[in-house]
Design an enzyme around this catalytic site. Structure first.
Site, PDB file in Angstrom:
ATOM      1  N   HIS A   1       0.178  -5.238  28.116  1.00  0.00           N
ATOM      2  CA  HIS A   1       1.231  -5.692  27.204  1.00  0.00           C
ATOM      3  C   HIS A   1       0.604  -6.237  25.923  1.00  0.00           C
ATOM      4  CE1 HIS A   1       3.857  -5.314  30.647  1.00  0.00           C
ATOM      5  NE2 HIS A   1       4.907  -5.771  29.969  1.00  0.00           N
TER       6      HIS A   1
ATOM      7  N   THR B   1      45.716  -9.885  47.652  1.00  0.00           N
ATOM      8  CA  THR B   1      46.126 -10.737  46.539  1.00  0.00           C
ATOM      9  C   THR B   1      46.271 -12.189  46.975  1.00  0.00           C
ATOM     10  OG1 THR B   1      47.669 -10.886  44.673  1.00  0.00           O
ATOM     11  CG2 THR B   1      48.617 -10.488  46.844  1.00  0.00           C
TER      12      THR B   1
ATOM     13  N   ASP C   1      51.884 -10.081  36.268  1.00  0.00           N
ATOM     14  CA  ASP C   1      51.770  -8.807  36.978  1.00  0.00           C
ATOM     15  C   ASP C   1      52.257  -7.644  36.130  1.00  0.00           C
ATOM     16  OD1 ASP C   1      50.652  -9.811  39.289  1.00  0.00           O
ATOM     17  OD2 ASP C   1      52.557 -10.060  40.329  1.00  0.00           O
TER      18      ASP C   1
ATOM     19  N   GLU D   1      42.801 -15.962  42.728  1.00  0.00           N
ATOM     20  CA  GLU D   1      43.078 -14.833  41.838  1.00  0.00           C
ATOM     21  C   GLU D   1      44.121 -15.249  40.804  1.00  0.00           C
ATOM     22  OE1 GLU D   1      44.707 -10.221  42.220  1.00  0.00           O
ATOM     23  OE2 GLU D   1      45.154 -11.686  43.784  1.00  0.00           O
ATOM     24  N   HIS D   2      45.228 -15.801  41.274  1.00  0.00           N
ATOM     25  CA  HIS D   2      46.291 -16.311  40.398  1.00  0.00           C
ATOM     26  C   HIS D   2      46.462 -17.801  40.683  1.00  0.00           C
ATOM     27  CE1 HIS D   2      47.522 -12.132  41.620  1.00  0.00           C
ATOM     28  NE2 HIS D   2      47.595 -11.986  40.313  1.00  0.00           N
TER      29      HIS D   2
ATOM     30  N   HIS E   1      53.143  -8.508  48.883  1.00  0.00           N
ATOM     31  CA  HIS E   1      52.191  -7.417  48.664  1.00  0.00           C
ATOM     32  C   HIS E   1      51.613  -6.882  49.965  1.00  0.00           C
ATOM     33  CE1 HIS E   1      51.615  -6.821  44.366  1.00  0.00           C
ATOM     34  NE2 HIS E   1      51.670  -8.121  44.177  1.00  0.00           N
TER      35      HIS E   1
END
Length: 441
Positions: A425, A240, A366, A332-333, A265
């Site tokens: 095609h 984190t 969170d 991330e944050h 964490h």
């Protein structure tokens, strides 16, 4: 306790040169990949027997079955602390409010008269969700994974969490209670790479899933990489991260507490303060000492995280330079604790989630902001998003053309097919008009 990086004075470099100056954890998924390969293959070839053996090896408990019985889910909910239940129910309620608004609707575009393209959104049929259970237990991760899958309309949802010797080989009872609250009754006692392999290959007990999501350690990330291309994954989530962009108006007590909140964490967790105020930097560094001393997980997580190369106070000349730094970092944050924080936040391009001002700490996100906490790490916010309803949906284009609508564009199709040296095609068009190219109207 935390290092400093001084980027003041000189012009900031561009691109990767700036990223190379910023702190980042050593998280080598490639090295772990070779170690998870035999684990995944054992699950492939031996199924439940391999899962049971690995639970004994890694979790210290011999399982009778990897599938959690329904009675265990009901008992866990019945025995759940009422305050924890109320908190989980509120977290679920708020998450549903936000994720329900993310639902996509079918949309049809009329390209020409008689020619239309419809985009239909279809949920993944079956997902396997992972809730970690190592250093800490994360019922909140159950909420963050299950709610968007349910709101997307996924019909088959299974969840895995590591077996716990303390609870007779079942996942932690709070994990089980969260599953029960959410109506998830297919739960497995499997952890790490073994859980990802179980969902990817399927076993006697567990049908294979189309997609696996959820946070985890380096072994979970490595297993996800191993199965990329075979199943869908959300991301290779690493340790984190929190970055705080702050100026002299920020409260150092708040900033320090927020850095510590994510450092607890994991010893590889990243805590980064970017500021143009030396006074704030000094005050935050001073404030870290008593706050760290007053909390738990000091020696095994917080201190190693704050002292690690992945954490730092980064000094910049101003908020504009700070924005360049946080965009290069792609946290991330990301918290914005500056004057006119909302306007500053609006200028950010790269972040998993942004938290504005003094009353929106990462801890809120969170658990109970309504946002999702499964977010890109390791700088991946520059190209990836957090988990959402969209993660569990597939867009299918439905092309509907009449003969006249096709005739009107046929010559362009044939021309492009010939330009790419793909005559078959073009022939597929001509075959519908007597092997001729119709003239456009």
């Amino acid at each position: 306790m935390i290092s400093r990086i001084d980027l003041r004075g000189d012009a900031l470099p561009e691109g990767s040169a700036l990223r190379d100056l910023l702190p980042r954890a050593d998280f080598d998924v490639s090295a772990a990949l070779e170690k998870v390969r035999p684990i995944c293959e054992a699950v492939h070839h031996r199924g439940d027997a391999a899962l049971i053996d690995f639970a004994e090896k890694f979790d210290g408990v011999r399982l009778e079955s990897v599938r959690v019985p329904a009675r265990a889910l009901a008992d866990a909910l019945e025995q759940l602390d009422p305050a924890v239940r109320a908190a989980l129910e509120e977290s679920i309620r708020r998450a549903r409010l936000v994720h329900r608004e993310q639902r996509r609707t079918t949309h049809t575009t009329q390209v020409v008269p008689g020619g239309s393209v419809t985009e239909k959104w279809v949920p993944v049929d079956r997902v396997g969700l992972y809730a970690p259970g190592g250093r800490s237990v994360y019922p909140s991760s159950v909420v963050m994974n299950v709610v968007p899958a349910q709101e997307a309309g996924v019909e088959s949802i299974a969840l895995a969490s590591p077996a716990q010797a303390e609870f007779g080989g079942l996942p932690h009872p709070t994990i089980l209670a969260a599953c029960a609250l959410l109506g998830v009754d297919e739960v497995y006692a499997a952890g790490g790479a073994t859980a990802v392999a179980m969902f990817a290959y399927g076993t006697e007990s567990c049908a294979p899933a189309d997609m696996v999501t959820g946070p985890g350690n380096i072994w979970v990330a490595a297993a996800k990489r191993y199965f990329t291309g075979k199943i869908g994954i959300d991301a290779e989530a690493g340790p984190t991260e929190i970055a705080v962009l702050a100026d002299s108006t920020a409260d150092p007590v708040h900033v320090a507490s927020d850095l510590i909140s994510q450092a607890e964490h994991d010893p590889l967790a990243a805590a980064v303060l970017v500021t143009d105020s030396v006074e704030l930097a000094d005050a935050v560094e001073k404030e870290l000492e008593p706050q760290v001393a007053a909390t738990k997980h000091i020696d095994d997580r917080i201190v190693p995280a704050l002292k690690g190369r992945q954490s730092a106070i980064v000094l910049v000349d101003g908020v504009d330079e700070g924005l360049r730094v946080v965009d290069a970092y792609g946290a991330e944050h990301l918290e914005i604790q500056t004057a006119d924080a909302a306007a500053v936040a609006d200028r950010v391009r790269n972040a998993g989630a942004i938290f504005i001002g003094p009353w929106a700490p990462v801890s809120l996100g969170d658990y109970a902001a309504g946002s999702n906490h499964v977010l890109p790490t390791g700088g991946c916010a520059c190209h990836s998003s957090g988990l959402s309803v969209q993660s569990f949906l597939r867009g299918i284009h439905i092309v509907d053309y009449t003969k006249d609508a096709l005739a009107d564009v046929a010559h362009h199709v044939v021309t492009l097919a010939e330009a790419e040296d793909l005559p078959a095609h073009g022939a597929a068009i001509k075959a519908r008009f007597g092997w001729k190219v119709p003239e456009s109207k």
